[in-house]
Motif scaffolding. Structure first.
Motif, PDB file in Angstrom:
ATOM      1  N   ILE A   1     -58.806  63.123 -24.867  1.00 27.41           N
ATOM      2  CA  ILE A   1     -57.975  61.923 -24.750  1.00 27.41           C
ATOM      3  C   ILE A   1     -57.949  61.503 -23.287  1.00 27.41           C
ATOM      4  O   ILE A   1     -57.674  62.314 -22.404  1.00 27.41           O
ATOM      5  CB  ILE A   1     -56.535  62.201 -25.221  1.00 27.41           C
ATOM      6  N   LEU A   2     -58.227  60.225 -23.025  1.00 26.39           N
ATOM      7  CA  LEU A   2     -58.104  59.676 -21.683  1.00 26.39           C
ATOM      8  C   LEU A   2     -56.876  58.772 -21.641  1.00 26.39           C
ATOM      9  O   LEU A   2     -56.741  57.864 -22.470  1.00 26.39           O
ATOM     10  CB  LEU A   2     -59.345  58.868 -21.295  1.00 26.39           C
TER      11      LEU A   2
ATOM     12  N   GLN B   1     -56.337  68.350 -25.342  1.00 24.34           N
ATOM     13  CA  GLN B   1     -57.287  68.026 -24.283  1.00 24.34           C
ATOM     14  C   GLN B   1     -56.975  66.635 -23.765  1.00 24.34           C
ATOM     15  O   GLN B   1     -57.135  65.644 -24.488  1.00 24.34           O
ATOM     16  CB  GLN B   1     -58.719  68.063 -24.820  1.00 24.34           C
ATOM     17  N   VAL B   2     -56.552  66.559 -22.528  1.00 22.13           N
ATOM     18  CA  VAL B   2     -56.159  65.269 -21.969  1.00 22.13           C
ATOM     19  C   VAL B   2     -56.722  65.129 -20.560  1.00 22.13           C
ATOM     20  O   VAL B   2     -56.738  66.082 -19.779  1.00 22.13           O
ATOM     21  CB  VAL B   2     -54.625  65.092 -21.969  1.00 22.13           C
ATOM     22  N   ARG B   3     -57.188  63.925 -20.285  1.00 19.47           N
ATOM     23  CA  ARG B   3     -57.703  63.585 -18.963  1.00 19.47           C
ATOM     24  C   ARG B   3     -56.928  62.366 -18.487  1.00 19.47           C
ATOM     25  O   ARG B   3     -56.642  61.450 -19.262  1.00 19.47           O
ATOM     26  CB  ARG B   3     -59.199  63.270 -19.053  1.00 19.47           C
ATOM     27  N   ALA B   4     -56.587  62.341 -17.217  1.00 15.83           N
ATOM     28  CA  ALA B   4     -55.811  61.240 -16.652  1.00 15.83           C
ATOM     29  C   ALA B   4     -56.666  60.466 -15.662  1.00 15.83           C
ATOM     30  O   ALA B   4     -57.386  61.052 -14.859  1.00 15.83           O
ATOM     31  CB  ALA B   4     -54.565  61.777 -15.945  1.00 15.83           C
ATOM     32  N   LEU B   5     -56.587  59.145 -15.722  1.00 18.16           N
ATOM     33  CA  LEU B   5     -57.305  58.303 -14.776  1.00 18.16           C
ATOM     34  C   LEU B   5     -56.411  58.005 -13.582  1.00 18.16           C
ATOM     35  O   LEU B   5     -55.232  57.678 -13.731  1.00 18.16           O
ATOM     36  CB  LEU B   5     -57.713  56.989 -15.438  1.00 18.16           C
TER      37      LEU B   5
ATOM     38  N   LEU C   1     -49.735  65.134 -11.218  1.00 17.10           N
ATOM     39  CA  LEU C   1     -49.656  65.454 -12.643  1.00 17.10           C
ATOM     40  C   LEU C   1     -49.604  66.975 -12.835  1.00 17.10           C
ATOM     41  O   LEU C   1     -49.887  67.734 -11.913  1.00 17.10           O
ATOM     42  CB  LEU C   1     -50.850  64.848 -13.374  1.00 17.10           C
ATOM     43  N   PRO C   2     -49.203  67.438 -14.045  1.00 20.41           N
ATOM     44  CA  PRO C   2     -49.038  68.885 -14.247  1.00 20.41           C
ATOM     45  C   PRO C   2     -50.305  69.683 -13.945  1.00 20.41           C
ATOM     46  O   PRO C   2     -51.427  69.199 -14.149  1.00 20.41           O
ATOM     47  CB  PRO C   2     -48.673  68.979 -15.734  1.00 20.41           C
ATOM     48  N   GLU C   3     -50.098  70.884 -13.469  1.00 20.88           N
ATOM     49  CA  GLU C   3     -51.224  71.768 -13.183  1.00 20.88           C
ATOM     50  C   GLU C   3     -52.038  71.989 -14.450  1.00 20.88           C
ATOM     51  O   GLU C   3     -51.497  72.187 -15.538  1.00 20.88           O
ATOM     52  CB  GLU C   3     -50.709  73.107 -12.642  1.00 20.88           C
ATOM     53  N   GLY C   4     -53.337  71.932 -14.316  1.00 20.00           N
ATOM     54  CA  GLY C   4     -54.209  72.134 -15.459  1.00 20.00           C
ATOM     55  C   GLY C   4     -54.680  70.850 -16.107  1.00 20.00           C
ATOM     56  O   GLY C   4     -55.629  70.869 -16.906  1.00 20.00           O
ATOM     57  N   VAL C   5     -54.029  69.723 -15.800  1.00 18.84           N
ATOM     58  CA  VAL C   5     -54.466  68.440 -16.346  1.00 18.84           C
ATOM     59  C   VAL C   5     -55.667  67.958 -15.544  1.00 18.84           C
ATOM     60  O   VAL C   5     -55.644  67.919 -14.312  1.00 18.84           O
ATOM     61  CB  VAL C   5     -53.340  67.387 -16.279  1.00 18.84           C
ATOM     62  N   GLU C   6     -56.721  67.591 -16.248  1.00 17.25           N
ATOM     63  CA  GLU C   6     -57.906  67.049 -15.582  1.00 17.25           C
ATOM     64  C   GLU C   6     -57.607  65.622 -15.125  1.00 17.25           C
ATOM     65  O   GLU C   6     -57.172  64.783 -15.920  1.00 17.25           O
ATOM     66  CB  GLU C   6     -59.086  67.050 -16.552  1.00 17.25           C
TER      67      GLU C   6
END
Length: 279
Positions: free
Chosen positions: A2-3, A25-29, A38-43
Motif C-alpha cells: 500500500i502506498l 505492508q505500507v509505504r509512505a511518499l 513516521l513510525p520506525e519500520g515504515v518504508e
C-alpha cells in the motif's frame, strides 16, 4: 503493498500508523523522507507530486493506493503513473460536498473532488471514495486564539457539523484498503453527533478545564481576512458550506462503525486526544 500519498498530513499519517500497527505492508511518499517523522519500520519513498517523473520508485510493486491530496493538485499524471505501475485499487479521501446528481457542482471544493473522482473512475482501476465534510482537526485553528484567552471568535456560531476524529478516518481507510468488497463504493464518513460550533467550544473547554465561549463575528469580515492568504473561491465555498448548516442538525450515519467495527469517536474524545495542542 500500500502506498499512502499525503502521508505526512493528518489523515495520511494516521493511516500509515494504523496500517503499520496492524502489520500491513505500507509505504509512505514524502518529498523529504529524512524529516517525515513516521513510525520506525515504515518504508518512506522519496517523491514529489508536482513532478510525476519522481514517482516511479515509490509506485514499484504497489497494488493499493491511498490518495490524500492537497486541494487543486492535478491528479491525472499521478493516476496514469499508478495505472502503468500495476496499481489495482485507489482509495481517495474526497469531500462530502460532492453532489452526485448535480450537472454542475455547487462550489469549487465539490468541483475539485468530483473531478478527481471522475479521473479515478476513468483509469479503469478499482476505486473506493471516502467522503468527509468537517473533520474535527479544523478545531486546531482555534488554538492560537485560546492561547490568549477563553474566547473563540468566528462566523456562524450555530453552524452544525458531525465532526469526525482523524483516527476514525484512518481506520476506515485501512479497512477498505486491500478489501475487494469495497471496490466501487462511496462512503460518507460522519461523527456520532451533530454539534454546533458553540457546543464544540464548550466540549473543548470541559476537556481543558476552562470556561470557553464562542463569540460570533460578521461573515464578511472573516471572508476578507481569510482571502488575504487563501484562494478567495475556496474561502467562499468553505464559509458558504458553514452558512448552509446554521440551524440544521448535521446528517449522521454508521459508516465508520460498519467499516471499523466500533462506533465513531465523539468530539469529546478528540478534545482529550489533542489537549497538548491547546496548551
Amino acid at each position: 503493498m500500500i502506498l499512502v500519498i499525503g502521508a505526512t498530513a493528518h489523515f495520511g499519517r494516521q493511516t500509515v500508523e494504523t496500517l503499520a500497527d496492524a502489520g500491513r505492508q505500507v509505504r509512505a511518499l514524502s518529498r523529504d523522507p529524512e524529516r517525515a517523522g513516521l513510525p520506525e519500520g515504515v518504508e518512506v519513498a522519496r517523491g514529489d507530486l508536482t513532478d510525476p517523473s519522481t514517482l516511479g520508485p515509490a509506485l514499484h510493486g504497489v497494488t493499493e493506493l491511498l490518495l490524500v491530496l492537497p486541494y487543486g493538485l492535478d491528479a491525472r499524471p499521478l493516476l496514469e503513473r499508478a495505472r502503468q505501475a500495476g496499481v489495482r485499487h485507489v482509495v481517495f479521501l474526497s469531500s462530502g460536498a460532492v453532489v452526485d446528481s448535480a450537472d454542475r457542482q455547487p462550489d469549487v471544493i465539490a468541483a475539485y473532488h468530483a473531478q478527481v473522482e471522475r479521473e479515478i473512475r476513468a483509469t479503469g482501476l478499482g476505486w473506493t471514495f471516502l467522503r468527509l465534510f468537517f473533520p474535527a482537526i479544523n478545531s486546531l485553528a482555534w488554538a492560537m486564539q485560546l492561547r490568549g484567552g477563553n474566547v473563540v471568535s468566528g462566523p456562524y456560531a450555530s453552524a452544525a457539523a458531525s465532526v469526525v476524529h482523524e483516527r476514525d478516518v484512518a481506520e476506515a481507510a485501512a479497512a477498505v484498503l486491500g478489501s475487494p468488497e469495497h471496490a466501487g463504493r462511496v462512503y460518507e464518513l460522519t461523527g456520532p453527533q451533530s454539534l454546533t460550533q458553540i457546543e464544540q467550544v464548550e466540549a473543548l473547554g470541559l476537556a481543558l478545564g476552562r470556561e470557553l465561549r464562542f463569540e460570533e463575528v460578521a461573515d464578511q469580515a472573516v471572508r476578507q481576512q481569510l482571502s488575504q492568504f487563501m484562494d478567495a473561491d475556496f474561502v467562499r465555498a468553505l464559509l458558504d458550506l458553514m452558512a448552509a448548516t446554521v440551524g440544521k442538525p448535521a446528517a449522521l450515519n454508521d459508516s465508520i462503525e460498519r467499516l471499523t467495527g466500533h462506533p465513531a469517536r465523539p468530539y469529546a474524545q478528540w478534545a482529550e486526544d489533542h489537549l497538548a495542542d491547546f496548551r
